[in-house]
Design an enzyme around this catalytic site. Structure first.
Site, PDB file in Angstrom:
ATOM      1  N   LYS A  60       0.860  -1.196   0.000  1.00 50.07           N
ATOM      2  CA  LYS A  60       0.000   0.000   0.000  1.00 50.07           C
ATOM      3  C   LYS A  60       0.893   1.242   0.000  1.00 50.07           C
ATOM      4  CE  LYS A  60      -4.020   1.805   2.602  1.00 50.07           C
ATOM      5  NZ  LYS A  60      -4.873   1.574   3.793  1.00 50.07           N
ATOM      6  N   SER A 116      -9.795   1.702   2.813  1.00 52.54           N
ATOM      7  CA  SER A 116      -8.869   2.466   1.982  1.00 52.54           C
ATOM      8  C   SER A 116      -7.870   1.580   1.232  1.00 52.54           C
ATOM      9  CB  SER A 116      -8.127   3.472   2.848  1.00 52.54           C
ATOM     10  OG  SER A 116      -7.304   2.812   3.790  1.00 52.54           O
ATOM     11  N   SER A 141     -10.152  -0.660   6.982  1.00 56.21           N
ATOM     12  CA  SER A 141      -9.497  -0.438   5.692  1.00 56.21           C
ATOM     13  C   SER A 141      -8.851  -1.671   5.072  1.00 56.21           C
ATOM     14  CB  SER A 141      -8.458   0.674   5.813  1.00 56.21           C
ATOM     15  OG  SER A 141      -9.101   1.922   5.699  1.00 56.21           O
TER      16      SER A 141
END
Lengths: 473, 471
Positions: free
Chosen positions: B67, B142, B166
């Site tokens: 990420k 996210s 997330s």
């Protein structure tokens, strides 16, 4: 008459290997800008603080040395504000749970011990440094994240003398405990001053003047004197003083207005989520307490008591680590000579080392030398004028006073035959004075001086006087 | 070569049997990325050029992704934000460091809501990651890029992070496994902070065993993170591989009543109920439990996370790094204000402002302090419940993947979507989302499992049994 009401905030840089929340070397002073930095103290995204155990233990030690109560639990908080040299946009400090609370420091003002209360002691981190060059501002983050211990006092001071005595005592305490070198030139001890004048006794003024960033005790003293004069001048003119932050104009103590606070800043304090609460067990606190040596105030009065020394002389001793060590060495088993020897230590020896730029601990004069010197004097083997000369020779050569006196034949001339010869020689050489003597006996003073000169001061003036009288009669 | 659903364990077997080589696997993954990424918008930057084939280390040659809020020395670390668009990190996050040491091969860094503020990647300052099952829907967030990468074979595993849901959320919406361990189990050092007291790195993968393998690599005390759990690296893989369906017998599972009421989409409820029934049929001791209502967790989470965000984002001021405005500023503060005004997206500004408000003098007690008090009650509530049950299960998300544009409908869209993740996030509990099938529109549904603090093994055990059941 106005009564000054003064409180202090003191920032100390404790002696630690690394910074407050990262592994960077804390000894940044004089280093090339931005060479003592890492992601943590540069506030890079994702970097996290890990508290420095050594700094926290030094903070506990400081709080204990200042007679504070140590909180069983303590935590760090974030103080949020924007400034270019504050890389995270917040300073990690302590808000409502400082490490130490409610202590005091005793210091002597005009020979009287006075107690000044300490509100709190806490640990935090320093900011970076902004360097203004023309229209540019350069940033150096070497100082960013360096540990700081903050001490806040109650508004207990009423004069610059009190503040000076307190500040000096505080500096001695942190040095005695090995908490900080408190080297002002390296910014390791800095003051913030809150000062206002009260018009009536026991009534607090409705304003407060803050003076920030004072880096020396002598400047601090001058600032207080300046502010008392400035504020009383304004009050006398009937002006109303308001909350204000002032800065130093220069080292004379003069201050300039920086900002008048309409509303106080909101730092949006909240508990630092990156650092768990700290719990101090009693074992740790006892261990740290045991490391605290005898502190200067108690030491001073103990010495006064034990050695019958004059308090002002002891004040000089406790203020200076090398003098104190020298004294302690001399004091070992020499109680009856110690008062005299101490006079030589804080007087002539200190002057000599200063004049030659030699540290006392590096000087060739050893504690036993001073004891020997005093004992030669006591036994009447040398005169004090000679003693000064002996000390200088010891200082130059490192030989013992006894050896010096022998080598240069500096002992008192006790043999009166030898002395008689000198006296006769002087009388023969000065027939005119001898004539005068018959009219005015005071003329003998001149002859006495001549004899002392001839004998390089080694004669006993009383004996010479007697001899002169006998021979002239 | 079918890359979908590949696992680390499977690849090792395939390589050993000579089915394909690591080089072929990487080159096939590249092809897949080149074909699918332009359609789904998964990667913020590609790093396979920089990635190194590192011998026979555990993760060597396994296509993975990171990420974009994890620092990786020498690569762009933007957190999908404009203000850090050109920021190249000079250091490694502990997670990055440990994975690289194990030989990790990263294909790229994945898209996210900027600074992880969202549950759909629609708040990315760059682009929205689309759902691999339906491009009119979002991948979730996210960690949306991470979930889509694992669902499509663009990565065998992907590292995400979660503050509330997330990791779990996008895993549920993309039909993969998503795992977040106990708070403090994986180091946060080098993970761009959102809400410091809540953030935890997580794993998106295609199997429970892969999650166990990666947890062994990522766990273990980190001296750079003061909130890191002071325990050695976990040993999980052997235990995970030993679990059988029969181990379900006697396992006490609690289903919070309020996780299955009318506020939850009926299709989600039906799928999760089917899964619960299947577990019951196979010997699990399932009972209904009462947890504090999620509306309290939502309020507490919103206040605490936004307060922490307002302070955490303060460092990004454009002075040392990040966007520097060309406006002629007269003062320092003006310069910082211009940099931030131009660099931050609306979501970051909105969250910073609400967070600054809840921390400000006069409001602190009413908001932040109160929220912390209620948080303590939520943690206590879980402790009580865990005296009765071993694990808690329920839907991961209140609905399946939303349509593009839905995020704009509420200023707290992210918090609303994560409402079933927030209670366990506030308590820092280990949690897992497992895929439990598809709805009538063909969108995946996820079921979450969470356990008491430090009981990663318990959570993964049920995950493994579910995996066996669904095979």
């Amino acid at each position: 008459m106005y009564q000054p009401i003064i409180g202090l905030e003191i920032h100390l840089q404790p002696k630690t290997k690394s910074k407050m929340f990262c592994g960077c070397d804390a000894a940044y002073f004089g280093s090339k800008p931005n060479t003592h930095t890492c992601p943590v103290c540069l506030g890079l995204p994702g970097a996290l603080p890990v508290p420095n155990r050594e700094a926290i233990e030094k903070c506990i030690k400081l709080a204990l040395a200042l007679n504070c109560t140590i909180s069983e639990e303590s935590k760090f908080d974030r103080k949020n504000y924007f400034y270019p040299d504050l890389p995270k946009g917040y300073q990690i400090s302590q808000y409502d749970e400082p490490i130490g609370r409610g202590g005091f420091v005793e210091a002597d003002v005009d020979r009287d011990a006075k107690r000044f209360r300490i509100t709190r002691v806490h640990a935090e981190e320093d900011t970076g440094k902004s360097l203004h060059q023309g229209d540019k501002t350069l940033l150096d983050f070497n100082k960013s994240g360096v540990p700081l211990l903050e001490i806040v006092t109650e508004p207990d001071f009423t004069s610059s003398e009190e503040v000076e005595a307190f500040a000096k005592r505080l500096r001695q305490i942190v040095r005695y405990c090995g908490i900080s070198d408190a080297d002002m030139e390296k910014g390791q001890m800095r003051f913030e001053l809150n000062i206002s004048l009260s018009q009536h006794a026991n009534e607090l003024p409705d304003y407060k003047i803050e003076v920030k960033n004072i880096g020396s005790i002598s400047v601090l003293k001058r600032v207080i004197e300046f502010e008392i004069k400035r504020q009383s001048g304004l009050l006398e003119k009937g002006e109303k003083l308001t909350q204000e932050t002032r800065g130093l104009k220069d080292m004379t103590g003069e201050t300039l207005s920086q900002r008048t606070k309409e509303t106080s800043a909101d730092y949006r304090y909240f508990p630092e989520p990156d650092i768990p609460k700290m719990v101090f067990d009693s074992g740790l606190i006892e261990k740290i307490k045991a490391e605290i040596p005898e502190l200067p105030q108690e030491k001073k009065w103990r010495y006064v008591d034990e050695y019958k020394l004059d308090p002002d002389t002891v004040e000089v001793l406790v203020a200076n680590r090398s003098l104190l060590a020298f004294f302690d060495e001399m004091a070992k088993g020499n109680n009856e000579l110690i008062v005299e020897a101490t006079k030589w230590l804080v007087g002539d020896l200190r002057r000599l080392t200063k004049a030659h730029g030699v540290k006392l601990e590096d000087s060739k004069v050893k504690p036993e030398h001073l004891i020997e010197l005093v004992s030669l004097l006591n036994e009447g083997k040398i005169k004090s004028a000679i003693a000064k000369e002996v000390l200088t020779k010891v200082f130059e050569t490192g030989k013992s006073p006894i050896d010096i006196v022998e080598e240069y034949s500096m002992t008192v001339i006790e043999n009166s035959d030898e002395l008689e010869e000198v006296v006769k020689k002087v009388i023969d050489a000065n027939p005119k004075i001898v004539d005068d003597y018959k009219k005015n006996p005071n003329a003998a003073q001149f002859l006495l001086g001549q004899v002392m000169k001839e004998t390089k001061g080694q004669a006993d003036p009383l004996v010479v006087k007697e001899l002169l009288g006998e021979i002239l009669e | 070569m079918n890359l979908k659903g590949l696992t680390i364990t499977q690849i090792k077997k395939d390589i050993d049997s000579g089915k394909y080589s690591y080089e072929e696997l990487i080159s096939e993954t590249r092809k897949t990325i080149e074909e699918l990424d332009p359609k789904l918008h998964v990667f913020v930057s590609r790093t396979d050029e920089k990635a190194q084939q590192s011998g026979d280390r555990q993760l060597a040659g396994i296509p993975a992704s990171l990420k974009d809020n994890f620092n990786w020395k020498g690569t762009k670390t933007t957190a999908s934000s404009n203000i850090l668009k050109n920021y190249t990190s000079p250091y490694n996050a502990t997670v990055t460091e440990r994975l690289l040491a194990a030989g990790a091969f990263f294909m790229g860094k994945t898209n996210m809501d900027a600074f992880a503020h969202g549950s759909s990647t629609e708040k990315s300052d760059f682009f929205t990651t689309l759902n691999p099952y339906n491009k009119k829907h979002v991948a979730g967030g996210s960690s949306g890029g991470a979930a889509a990468a694992v669902a499509t074979g663009m990565s065998v595993y992907s590292i995400g992070s979660e503050t509330a849901g997330s990791v779990r959320g996008p895993a549920a919406w993309c039909g993969v496994y998503g795992f977040a361990p106990t708070y403090g189990r994986f180091s946060r050092y080098g993970l761009i902070a959102m809400g410091s007291s809540l953030d935890r790195p997580g794993i998106l993968a295609n199997s429970i065993e892969d999650i166990a393998i990666l947890t062994e690599i990522l766990s273990g005390h980190d001296p750079k993170d003061a909130t890191s759990i002071d325990e050695p690296a976990m040993k999980l893989v052997e235990a995970i591989n030993s679990f059988k369906l029969e181990d379900l017998g006697g396992l006490k599972l609690g289903v919070p009543k309020n996780f299955m009421d009318e506020r939850i989409d009926s299709e989600v409820r039906n799928k999760v109920q089917e899964a619960i029934d299947l577990l019951k049929k196979n010997g699990a001791d399932v009972k209904e439990i009462a947890l504090f209502d999620q509306k309290y967790a939502l309020a507490v989470y919103t206040v605490i996370s936004r307060s922490e965000i307002s302070s955490n984002l303060a460092r990004i001021d454009g002075i040392r790094y990040g966007h520097r405005s060309s406006e002629q500023a007269e003062t320092f503060l003006d310069q910082i204000a211009y940099n931030r005004q131009e660099g931050f997206g609306n979501e970051a500004k909105q969250r910073s402002m609400t967070g600054a408000y809840t921390l400000s003098a006069g409001y602190y007690d009413a908001y932040y302090k109160r929220a912390q008090q209620v948080r303590t009650l939520i943690i206590e509530d879980f402790k009580q419940v865990f005296q009765e049950v071993d694990l808690i299960i329920g839907p991961t998300m209140p609905m399946n993947a939303t349509k593009i544009g839905d995020a704009a409908k509420s200023p707290i869209f992210g918090e609303l979507m994560d409402e079933l993740a927030e209670p366990s996030a506030l308590a820092g509990l280990p949690c897992l989302s497992v895929p439990v099938g598809f709805d009538s529109k063909g969108l995946p549904t996820g079921m979450q499992i969470f356990g008491k603090q430090k009981d990663e093994l318990g959570v993964l055990k049920l995950g493994r049994i579910w995996e066996i059941l669904s095979e």
